[in-house]
Design a protein around this motif. Sequence first.
Motif, PDB file in Angstrom:
ATOM      1  N   VAL A  65       2.996  -2.938   0.923  1.00 18.77           N
ATOM      2  CA  VAL A  65       3.225  -2.190   2.368  1.00 18.77           C
ATOM      3  C   VAL A  65       4.017  -0.860   2.254  1.00 18.77           C
ATOM      4  O   VAL A  65       4.997  -0.747   1.669  1.00 18.77           O
ATOM      5  CB  VAL A  65       4.036  -3.425   3.122  1.00 18.77           C
ATOM      6  CG1 VAL A  65       4.244  -2.511   4.525  1.00 18.77           C
ATOM      7  CG2 VAL A  65       3.398  -4.611   3.311  1.00 18.77           C
TER       8      VAL A  65
ATOM      9  N   GLN B 287      -1.159 -14.280  -3.632  1.00 23.34           N
ATOM     10  CA  GLN B 287      -1.795 -12.862  -3.578  1.00 23.34           C
ATOM     11  C   GLN B 287      -0.734 -11.568  -3.128  1.00 23.34           C
ATOM     12  O   GLN B 287      -0.032 -11.878  -2.042  1.00 23.34           O
ATOM     13  CB  GLN B 287      -2.766 -12.862  -2.274  1.00 23.34           C
ATOM     14  CG  GLN B 287      -3.467 -11.560  -1.984  1.00 23.34           C
ATOM     15  CD  GLN B 287      -4.607 -11.521  -2.959  1.00 23.34           C
ATOM     16  OE1 GLN B 287      -4.728 -11.542  -4.291  1.00 23.34           O
ATOM     17  NE2 GLN B 287      -5.840 -11.248  -2.582  1.00 23.34           N
TER      18      GLN B 287
ATOM     19  N   GLY C 213      -3.009  -1.741  -0.105  1.00 26.29           N
ATOM     20  CA  GLY C 213      -2.060  -1.861   1.512  1.00 26.29           C
ATOM     21  C   GLY C 213      -2.879  -0.794   2.590  1.00 26.29           C
ATOM     22  O   GLY C 213      -3.839  -0.173   2.129  1.00 26.29           O
ATOM     23  N   GLN C 214      -2.058  -0.751   3.694  1.00 31.71           N
ATOM     24  CA  GLN C 214      -2.929   0.223   4.780  1.00 31.71           C
ATOM     25  C   GLN C 214      -2.539   1.659   4.464  1.00 31.71           C
ATOM     26  O   GLN C 214      -3.196   2.674   4.866  1.00 31.71           O
ATOM     27  CB  GLN C 214      -2.342  -0.143   6.101  1.00 31.71           C
ATOM     28  CG  GLN C 214      -0.898   0.278   6.495  1.00 31.71           C
ATOM     29  CD  GLN C 214       0.034  -0.460   5.746  1.00 31.71           C
ATOM     30  OE1 GLN C 214      -0.200  -1.467   4.919  1.00 31.71           O
ATOM     31  NE2 GLN C 214       1.434   0.180   5.950  1.00 31.71           N
TER      32      GLN C 214
ATOM     33  N   ALA D  83       6.682  -5.026  -1.770  1.00 30.55           N
ATOM     34  CA  ALA D  83       5.905  -6.001  -2.258  1.00 30.55           C
ATOM     35  C   ALA D  83       6.214  -7.233  -2.088  1.00 30.55           C
ATOM     36  O   ALA D  83       7.392  -7.685  -1.877  1.00 30.55           O
ATOM     37  CB  ALA D  83       5.463  -5.671  -3.898  1.00 30.55           C
ATOM     38  N   SER D  84       5.413  -8.211  -1.810  1.00 29.26           N
ATOM     39  CA  SER D  84       5.343  -9.518  -1.536  1.00 29.26           C
ATOM     40  C   SER D  84       5.936 -10.314  -2.719  1.00 29.26           C
ATOM     41  O   SER D  84       6.383 -11.460  -2.673  1.00 29.26           O
ATOM     42  CB  SER D  84       4.359 -10.079  -0.940  1.00 29.26           C
ATOM     43  OG  SER D  84       3.116 -10.269  -1.925  1.00 29.26           O
TER      44      SER D  84
ATOM     45  N   ASN E 228       0.354   1.176  -5.683  1.00 34.47           N
ATOM     46  CA  ASN E 228      -0.311   0.034  -6.412  1.00 34.47           C
ATOM     47  C   ASN E 228      -0.159   0.374  -7.715  1.00 34.47           C
ATOM     48  O   ASN E 228       0.574   1.227  -8.324  1.00 34.47           O
ATOM     49  CB  ASN E 228      -1.894   0.214  -6.482  1.00 34.47           C
ATOM     50  CG  ASN E 228      -2.770  -1.125  -6.360  1.00 34.47           C
ATOM     51  OD1 ASN E 228      -2.192  -1.793  -6.844  1.00 34.47           O
ATOM     52  ND2 ASN E 228      -3.367  -1.346  -5.344  1.00 34.47           N
TER      53      ASN E 228
ATOM     54  N   TYR F 293      -3.850  -4.462  -7.285  1.00 32.28           N
ATOM     55  CA  TYR F 293      -3.619  -5.155  -6.444  1.00 32.28           C
ATOM     56  C   TYR F 293      -4.523  -4.957  -5.109  1.00 32.28           C
ATOM     57  O   TYR F 293      -5.111  -3.962  -4.996  1.00 32.28           O
ATOM     58  CB  TYR F 293      -2.214  -5.543  -6.016  1.00 32.28           C
ATOM     59  CG  TYR F 293      -1.248  -5.988  -7.045  1.00 32.28           C
ATOM     60  CD1 TYR F 293      -0.340  -5.111  -7.473  1.00 32.28           C
ATOM     61  CD2 TYR F 293      -1.447  -7.092  -7.516  1.00 32.28           C
ATOM     62  CE1 TYR F 293       0.467  -5.573  -8.437  1.00 32.28           C
ATOM     63  CE2 TYR F 293      -0.544  -7.820  -8.640  1.00 32.28           C
ATOM     64  CZ  TYR F 293       0.245  -6.910  -8.827  1.00 32.28           C
ATOM     65  OH  TYR F 293       1.206  -7.352  -9.842  1.00 32.28           O
ATOM     66  N   PRO F 294      -4.670  -5.636  -4.124  1.00 32.59           N
ATOM     67  CA  PRO F 294      -5.414  -5.407  -2.883  1.00 32.59           C
ATOM     68  C   PRO F 294      -4.679  -4.101  -2.321  1.00 32.59           C
ATOM     69  O   PRO F 294      -3.390  -3.916  -2.419  1.00 32.59           O
ATOM     70  CB  PRO F 294      -5.412  -6.574  -2.017  1.00 32.59           C
ATOM     71  CG  PRO F 294      -5.118  -7.678  -2.878  1.00 32.59           C
ATOM     72  CD  PRO F 294      -4.584  -7.088  -4.184  1.00 32.59           C
TER      73      PRO F 294
ATOM     74  N   GLN G 140       1.143  -8.528  -1.748  1.00 33.06           N
ATOM     75  CA  GLN G 140       0.698  -7.564  -0.629  1.00 33.06           C
ATOM     76  C   GLN G 140       1.664  -6.333  -0.805  1.00 33.06           C
ATOM     77  O   GLN G 140       2.620  -6.612  -0.928  1.00 33.06           O
ATOM     78  CB  GLN G 140       0.817  -8.310   0.632  1.00 33.06           C
ATOM     79  CG  GLN G 140      -0.033  -9.354   1.199  1.00 33.06           C
ATOM     80  CD  GLN G 140       0.338 -10.018   2.333  1.00 33.06           C
ATOM     81  OE1 GLN G 140       1.423 -10.180   2.777  1.00 33.06           O
ATOM     82  NE2 GLN G 140      -0.973 -10.269   3.047  1.00 33.06           N
TER      83      GLN G 140
END
Length: 114
Positions: A5, A1, A105-106, A24-25, A96, A102-103, A3
């Motif tokens: 930030v 997944q 971020g905050q 990104a992760s 994004n 993707y999901p 992520q």
Amino acid sequence: QVQLVESGGGLVQPGGSLRLSCAASGSVFSANAMGWYRQAPGKQRELVAYITSGGRTNDADSVKGRFTIYRDNAKNTMSLQMNSLKPEDTAVYYCNRLSGWYPWGQGTQVTVSS
């Protein structure tokens, strides 16, 4: 997944500058067209700038000439340099990809105010 930030937001006076960063992760930036989005209170999220996997960039008319999007594939980061900020740029900024999001971020809050 994956992520995402976002960071770098803050309070700045009109005419000031900020540089936002997106990490990104996974190795997402080189393979995808990626964008910076923003959402102001009471408004829909909008795309303000994007960069394709080939490095072509484009900006929304509202930020053209003031915002510049960058990508560093080696560091797996993306940035948004924002100059000549205006109060109407106040929003939460997100990164994004352009499609198949993707999901989210905050986000990072940008407030332009004197």
